[in-house]
Design a protein around this motif. Structure first.
Motif, PDB file in Angstrom:
ATOM      1  N   ASN A 211      32.714  10.166  42.330  1.00  0.00           N
ATOM      2  CA  ASN A 211      31.668  10.292  41.312  1.00  0.00           C
ATOM      3  C   ASN A 211      30.676  11.404  41.661  1.00  0.00           C
ATOM      4  N   ARG A 212      30.301  11.493  42.940  1.00  0.00           N
ATOM      5  CA  ARG A 212      29.389  12.548  43.348  1.00  0.00           C
ATOM      6  C   ARG A 212      29.997  13.928  43.086  1.00  0.00           C
ATOM      7  N   ALA A 213      31.274  14.058  43.360  1.00  0.00           N
ATOM      8  CA  ALA A 213      31.950  15.343  43.133  1.00  0.00           C
ATOM      9  C   ALA A 213      31.983  15.691  41.648  1.00  0.00           C
ATOM     10  N   ILE A 214      32.238  14.676  40.794  1.00  0.00           N
ATOM     11  CA  ILE A 214      32.270  14.914  39.354  1.00  0.00           C
ATOM     12  C   ILE A 214      30.889  15.348  38.860  1.00  0.00           C
ATOM     13  N   LEU A 215      29.841  14.629  39.275  1.00  0.00           N
ATOM     14  CA  LEU A 215      28.483  14.945  38.827  1.00  0.00           C
ATOM     15  C   LEU A 215      28.017  16.288  39.359  1.00  0.00           C
ATOM     16  N   ASP A 216      28.427  16.636  40.593  1.00  0.00           N
ATOM     17  CA  ASP A 216      28.030  17.927  41.156  1.00  0.00           C
ATOM     18  C   ASP A 216      28.636  19.104  40.406  1.00  0.00           C
ATOM     19  N   SER A 217      29.747  18.850  39.665  1.00  0.00           N
ATOM     20  CA  SER A 217      30.419  19.957  38.966  1.00  0.00           C
ATOM     21  C   SER A 217      29.657  20.393  37.716  1.00  0.00           C
ATOM     22  N   SER A 218      28.788  19.528  37.165  1.00  0.00           N
ATOM     23  CA  SER A 218      28.041  19.890  35.958  1.00  0.00           C
ATOM     24  C   SER A 218      26.887  20.821  36.314  1.00  0.00           C
ATOM     25  N   SER A 219      26.392  21.549  35.312  1.00  0.00           N
ATOM     26  CA  SER A 219      25.336  22.529  35.559  1.00  0.00           C
ATOM     27  C   SER A 219      24.418  22.610  34.354  1.00  0.00           C
ATOM     28  N   LYS A 220      23.270  23.294  34.527  1.00  0.00           N
ATOM     29  CA  LYS A 220      22.337  23.480  33.414  1.00  0.00           C
ATOM     30  C   LYS A 220      22.982  24.305  32.299  1.00  0.00           C
ATOM     31  N   GLN A 437      42.025  24.014  46.902  1.00  0.00           N
ATOM     32  CA  GLN A 437      41.164  22.910  47.302  1.00  0.00           C
ATOM     33  C   GLN A 437      39.700  23.341  47.283  1.00  0.00           C
ATOM     34  N   ARG A 438      38.846  22.423  46.874  1.00  0.00           N
ATOM     35  CA  ARG A 438      37.424  22.693  46.741  1.00  0.00           C
ATOM     36  C   ARG A 438      36.651  21.847  47.743  1.00  0.00           C
ATOM     37  N   GLN A 439      35.623  22.399  48.342  1.00  0.00           N
ATOM     38  CA  GLN A 439      34.826  21.676  49.326  1.00  0.00           C
ATOM     39  C   GLN A 439      33.843  20.748  48.622  1.00  0.00           C
ATOM     40  N   PHE A 440      33.541  19.620  49.271  1.00  0.00           N
ATOM     41  CA  PHE A 440      32.522  18.721  48.761  1.00  0.00           C
ATOM     42  C   PHE A 440      31.145  19.364  48.867  1.00  0.00           C
ATOM     43  N   GLY A 441      30.241  18.933  47.993  1.00  0.00           N
ATOM     44  CA  GLY A 441      28.858  19.363  48.098  1.00  0.00           C
ATOM     45  C   GLY A 441      28.249  18.871  49.401  1.00  0.00           C
ATOM     46  N   PRO A 442      27.172  19.528  49.847  1.00  0.00           N
ATOM     47  CA  PRO A 442      26.621  19.217  51.168  1.00  0.00           C
ATOM     48  C   PRO A 442      26.126  17.785  51.318  1.00  0.00           C
ATOM     49  N   GLY A 443      25.763  17.126  50.201  1.00  0.00           N
ATOM     50  CA  GLY A 443      25.201  15.787  50.334  1.00  0.00           C
ATOM     51  C   GLY A 443      26.203  14.664  50.250  1.00  0.00           C
TER      52      GLY A 443
END
Length: 937
Positions: A211-220, A437-443
């Protein structure tokens, strides 16, 4: 370009070794003869004691009838005799061999007089060991032995007991389902899957990370989030997502449940939407929910409603792809079709993959069973730490796990629904489908660590770093218990025991028996205890007067019956074959027991002979390979490659592959393009093209250009510059213009200009003959030069035909013990073919076998980038070329017929086999396919 985010957990358990001799790969039991059934009750008594106290030996070596009407195998009778003769010293033969027996009266007396030796040599097997023996028996076609083991497990397995008893209950049920061939209803299991994920910390945390990865993919810039989910389940993942929306949050969330027909849904998706929409209203975000039903091949942006350019598109594969069949089930390969359609048609911003980390897809049955048992056992361990044994919820969860285990263990082919892969295979598959492959966000990783550290996820969880491998219930690998030292004054006695066991006993599991190799080595307690059990039970020297011992089925009367009845006085102990001993040594090495492996190999020294029969020659070279692994000596494979093309003519199957490959190349030329240009990535000594030029058909090509393309990623078997003059001269004598060029470059630099493809009237043929096996793939380096080379050939050279000739064995990604079995089976078959064609004193045969031995050392002893030969079975080559964009091409109508005629002429010698399979021409010896030729475009 789409990218992929992956979440997985656990570890890898291994693959199976069924290797026989004389050209056959399966170990067959000898035919059993009937004997006098008056001894049935005595045998049943023996069986009960062995089942209670003995770690089961190979299912092939021991079999007991289940009723008085059943025949008694001679192997069983002979092993009883060996117990009496050797351990009761009741040997009537007065030959010097028996007078000097190391199991003399004095040796037995020393066992009786020294208390420190009076412990059992026979160790009761664990429940997992017994289950593995039953699975192995089934894989070897011995249902009677498997049934006997499972019947014994009934009293120990308990669905309400400790985790091991619960595991035994469900895994034995899975084996019984396989025995009975009953249909497996996996539908209910799927419907329970999403309901019970919250019971497992590792599964639940995977949803958090996804879920964090999905939400991190969205942007303004694109504030609307559109999630395409291929198995939405009961929506629990999205309940968690909506409840944990960050600030700023997406303007809207659209969830499209895409129910493709190739993927069985775990829950009717239509029942989920209202709940998620209501939850979104309470959270202050607009949630839309859609359901789309279609085939994977029909998937596109319009079908799933991706019409808004301001949407961020996320595709969620959470526990879904494991239930989509791949190329091992059907040539349509819906798993890859789905992946390619998602990437090419939906063009998502992020793809999330959540999968269990075990191989229930292509692993052989015995290995697959071990994988499932290890995985389910770890989950049972995590449940023990979180739920009481009387918990109704735990009962439902374990029922679900048991149903899935039955599917993965009992079902085969299209009937098996769950086809999991280890993470490395998923990475390879998605990489070959064009994903990066894509890296996870830092958090993300930090938030998971915090949740684990809080103690909210229960005990036993473990976190392995940025790859998001979240484990539960401790470790999945079965570790040996630490061994303690004992008094070393008994070393000589133990060495005596070891010699007798090595001479007469089919080796038991290397984990259950270990002997020190010098007086300074510690003596394992398991060894000491097994000596005591032999003394206590077979010499009846039990001082305890408890009722259990007074009623022992190994009483004086029982032993006396063994002595008095000649038909029972035969050996229960069967001497292992050379191949069995080699397999035991390899298995010991794979389990980290070099001492046991060394002892087995030392015993093999006297039996192995480089000038003996094929089995003795095989034992010599394969034991040398194991010794090279033991010593970690560097392997010089260069000479082996230089010998390869020189000796192909010694093997009919290898030679005929060149004939078929040449026919395919020549058939590709036409009148419209009369000039033939062959690009060869390992021309060797040119022997293939000598055969091609000498057998040119009419009409023949106007000219033949052979370009030896020595890419830096592929070690050449022969300096290509030394070959050209000979082929040009041969062409002159045959009346055809032959040109020969050498090109050296990297695979990434390969194009038409580099190899001189400038003539539009040329027919272009690419030849991969025994070449791709020496190019590393994604299991060695992330650069994956094997796929780079294949893609550059297809995209830049645009050949009319590609010919692939490869040996049919897996020395690439198979675990060591399985890889060793593969190599031994393959080399053993080739040795069998040499026996039929050459005398044992032949100098040519000696050189050929030396070459085979050098290659075996590379494939057995070397690891990582140091291993050069990385062969694959034909099915894997088909999958790899298919994913690289190639389509298989059929051979011309005369190719197979010409091969059959050549075999029928007797010129290639006896024993060679030939068949057409999956579009390839398969050549072998006995029952084993050695080489396969296929053509592509």
């Amino acid at each position: 370009m789409s990218s992929i985010l992956s979440v997985s957990g656990g570890d890898f358990f291994g693959e199976s070794m069924q290797v026989g001799g004389g050209g056959e790969r399966s170990l067959k039991r000898r035919p059993l003869t009937e004997m006098d059934n008056q001894h049935h009750l005595t045998l049943r008594t023996v069986k009960q004691r062995l089942m209670q106290h003995t770690s089961p030996i190979s299912p092939l070596a021991f079999s007991i009838p289940t009723s008085p009407d059943s025949p008694i195998p001679t192997t069983t009778m002979s092993r009883l005799q060996q117990i009496e003769d050797q351990l009761l010293n009741d040997i009537e033969d007065d030959s010097p061999a028996n007078q000097n027996s190391e199991w003399s009266e004095s040796t037995l007396q020393s066992l009786i007089e020294k208390p420190s030796l009076r412990q059992s040599l026979i160790k009761k097997p664990s429940l997992r060991q017994s289950l593995l023996h039953a699975a192995y028996a089934l894989s070897e076609g011995d249902p009677d032995f498997a049934s006997a083991v499972l019947a014994h497990l009934t009293s120990a397995a308990d669905p309400r007991g400790d985790p091991e008893q619960r595991l035994a209950h469900h895994m034995s049920s899975a084996l019984l389902s396989r025995l009975s061939a009953e249909p497996i209803d996996i539908g209910t299991s799927h419907s329970l899957q999403h309901h019970h994920h919250h019971a497992f910390p590792s599964f639940d945390l995977c949803f958090v990370a996804a879920n964090r990865a999905i939400l991190d993919s969205s942007s303004k810039a694109r504030p609307n989030l559109h999630i395409v989910d291929f198995d939405v389940g009961d929506g629990a993942q999205y309940v968690s997502l909506i409840e944990s929306l960050p600030h700023p949050r997406p303007s809207s969330i659209t969830i499209t449940a895409c129910a493709v027909s190739e993927l069985p849904q775990s829950h009717p998706p239509e029942t989920v939407g209202d709940r998620l929409v209501s939850l979104g209203e309470r959270a202050g975000v607009a949630v839309r929910f859609n359901v789309v039903r279609c085939k994977a091949s029909e998937l596109d942006r319009k079908a799933v409603g991706l019409n808004d350019e301001e949407e961020t598109v996320a595709v969620n594969f959470a526990y879904a792809l494991q239930r989509v069949a791949d190329e091992s089930v059907t040539t349509e390969n819906p798993r890859d079709v789905l992946l390619r359609r998602v990437r090419g048609e939906l063009r998502p911003d992020v793809v999330v993959l959540v999968e269990e980390n075990l191989n229930t897809n292509t692993a052989p049955f015995a290995v697959r069973f071990g994988e499932v048992m290890g995985h389910v056992g770890s989950v049972f361990g995590s449940l023990e730490a979180r739920m009481g044994r009387e918990s109704a919820e735990r009962e439902r969860v374990e029922e679900w796990l048991g149903m899935r285990a039955r599917d993965m263990v009992a079902a085969e082919g299209p009937n098996r629904v769950c086809r999991c892969e280890v993470f490395g295979k998923w990475r390879a598959r998605l990489g070959m489908a064009g994903y990066r492959q894509r890296q996870f966000g830092p958090g993300v990783a930090e938030s998971v660590r915090e949740r684990i550290g809080s103690g909210l996820v229960g005990r036993g969880g473990d976190f392995f770093g940025e790859s998001m491998q979240v484990g539960g219930g401790g470790e999945r690998s079965l570790k040996r218990r630490p061994l303690t030292e004992m008094d070393n004054q008994h070393h000589l006695t133990l060495r005596t025991v070891k010699q007798r066991l090595m001479q007469h006993t089919s080796p038991i599991s290397p984990l259950a028996f270990s002997i020190p190799t010098s007086p300074d080595s510690p003596i394992p307690t398991t060894t000491m205890s097994r000596l005591q059990q032999i003394e206590d039970q077979l010499l009846n020297d039990i001082e305890d007067d408890s009722p259990a011992n007074q009623n022992s089925e190994w009483s004086e009367s029982t032993l006396q019956s063994l002595i008095e009845k000649p038909s029972l006085r035969q050996s229960l102990i069967k001497k292992p074959s050379l191949r069995q001993s080699l397999l035991h040594a390899a298995y010991a090495l794979s389990e980290g027991d070099p001492d046991f492996a060394s002892a087995v190999l030392a015993h093999l020294t006297s039996a192995a002979d480089p000038r003996g029969d094929p089995e003795q020659r095989l034992a010599h070279h394969m034991s040398s390979a194991l010794l090279s692994r033991l010593s970690a000596e560097p392997i010089d494979i260069g000479t082996s490659h230089s010998l390869q093309h020189h000796h192909h003519h010694a093997f009919p199957s290898f030679d005929l592959c060149f004939v078929a490959a040449n026919r395919a190349i020549l058939d590709s030329s036409s009148k419209a393009r009369p000039n033939l240009h062959i690009v060869d990535f390992d021309v060797g000594d040119g022997a293939q093209y000598v055969s091609l030029i000498e057998s040119l058909p009419h009409p023949r090509p106007s000219s033949i250009t052979i370009t030896a393309c020595a890419v830096s990623e592929l070690p050449q078997s022969h300096p290509p510059e030394t070959v050209g003059d000979r082929l040009v001269s041969l062409g002159e004598r045959a009346g055809v213009a032959v040109r020969f060029n050498v090109v050296r470059c990297k695979a990434s630099e390969l194009d038409r200009k580099a190899v001189g493809l400038n003539d539009e009237e040329e027919t272009v043929a690419v030849n991969f003959a025994y070449a791709l096996q020496r190019v590393a793939d994604e299991s060695v380096t992330t650069e994956n030069p094997r796929d780079v080379l294949l893609r550059r050939v297809r995209g830049e050279l645009r050949p009319d035909v590609v010919v692939l000739v490869e040996e049919n064995l897996n020395t690439n990604t198979a675990p060591f013990a399985v890889r060793f079995g593969e190599v031994m089976g393959h080399v053993g078959s080739v040795f069998g073919s040499l026996e039929a064609r050459m005398g044992r004193e032949s100098a040519e045969r000696e050189r050929v076998e030396e070459w085979l031995g050098m290659r075996a050392r590379d494939m057995v002893a070397a690891e990582g980038p140091n291993r050069v030969c990385r062969c694959e079975v034909f099915g894997k080559w088909r999958a790899r070329l298919g994913m690289a964009g190639y389509r298989q091409r059929q051979f011309g109508p005369g190719v197979a017929e010409s091969v059959r005629e050549r075999i029928g002429s007797g010129l290639v010698g006896p024993g060679l086999t030939f068949k057409e399979m999956d579009g390839g021409l398969c050549f072998g010896w006995g029952d084993r396919v050695l080489t396969v030729v296929s053509t592509w475009h």
